[in-house]
Design a protein around this motif. Sequence first.
Motif, short mmCIF file in Angstrom:
data_model
loop_
_atom_site.label_atom_id
_atom_site.label_comp_id
_atom_site.label_asym_id
_atom_site.label_seq_id
_atom_site.Cartn_x
_atom_site.Cartn_y
_atom_site.Cartn_z
N ILE A 57 5.63 -59.58 -43.39
CA ILE A 57 6.51 -58.45 -43.08
C ILE A 57 7.90 -58.88 -43.55
CG2 ILE A 57 7.44 -56.92 -41.31
CD1 ILE A 57 5.10 -57.67 -39.51
N THR A 89 4.42 -54.82 -44.06
CA THR A 89 5.78 -54.33 -44.27
C THR A 89 5.87 -52.81 -44.19
OG1 THR A 89 6.34 -56.27 -45.62
CG2 THR A 89 7.77 -54.36 -45.82
N PHE A 92 5.54 -51.72 -40.55
CA PHE A 92 6.75 -52.06 -39.82
C PHE A 92 7.87 -51.08 -40.11
CE2 PHE A 92 10.72 -54.70 -39.71
CZ PHE A 92 10.77 -54.92 -38.34
N ARG A 116 7.19 -57.38 -34.84
CA ARG A 116 6.46 -58.00 -35.96
C ARG A 116 5.28 -58.82 -35.42
NH1 ARG A 116 10.18 -59.49 -40.83
NH2 ARG A 116 12.08 -58.32 -40.43
N ARG A 120 1.12 -58.16 -35.86
CA ARG A 120 0.19 -59.18 -36.36
C ARG A 120 -0.94 -59.41 -35.37
NH1 ARG A 120 5.38 -62.45 -38.33
NH2 ARG A 120 5.46 -61.70 -40.49
N LEU A 193 10.02 -64.50 -37.97
CA LEU A 193 10.07 -63.15 -37.39
C LEU A 193 11.31 -62.35 -37.78
CD1 LEU A 193 8.77 -63.73 -33.74
CD2 LEU A 193 7.52 -62.88 -35.73
#
Length: 262
Positions: A57, A89, A92, A116, A120, A193
């Motif tokens: 991300i 990405t 997010f 993030r 995951r 992160l």
Amino acid sequence: MKTEKVVDHIVNWLKEYAQNAKVKGFVIGVSGGVDSAVTSTLCAKTGLETLCIEMPIHQAESHVSRANEHIAFLKKTFSNIKEWRVDLTPVFEEFKTEVSLEAHEDIVNMALANTRARLRMTTLYYYAGLHGLLVAGTGNKVEDFGVGFYTKYGDGGVDLSPIADLMKSEVFELAQFLKVPESIINAAPSDGLFGDSRSDEAQIGASYPELEWAMNSKDNGKTAVDFKGRKREVFEIFMTYHQNNQHKMLPIPICEIPKNFK
């Protein structure tokens, strides 16, 4: 530490747990860091299916390259490795368009960093469900039980924790024994992160060797008044994290209803 015995013990523990749970093996997020590298290698040594997933991300390129290097090492060394790459990405970014970002920038950035980790976790459990696997956690003892340096229901959301009774220094010992790529062993620990390569030490304010010392000192009954200078500063940093993050380390509190109320 008797490194070979520790490795064999963890591998046998993993294999026995998976067999008792009647699953095929393990899924693990490979980040390019030493904890995920050691954990994925231990899972691979069980001979059970080990699915390594990279989940960038806005990831720093150094993290991506180390993750790819480690997965290549695993595939060359073991025949039971499968890999998958899920670029989170776009997910997010879409999430950000649907939520309020109207708060202080630092608060928003921390909330998004934890998001993030939770994206995951969701991805790992999706693939665990598809393939009949357990999600293997990568937290070490200092992170999980010392400073609580992980995301609740993010990287803390796992089925089992193979290295959570090992200090960071002991994880590095295992990494050397398991022949984890030197690029990973030599890299500064980072949670990855924030979309850059900032280190854990920069975020916490103390190195892992210092945090291990503070954790051992606390366990031996020491308090901040027993130290001066940098040692006192490190001990206070450790205790602040340790106290503030108890909500991560303790079981979820349950409001017990008096029997005469039922």
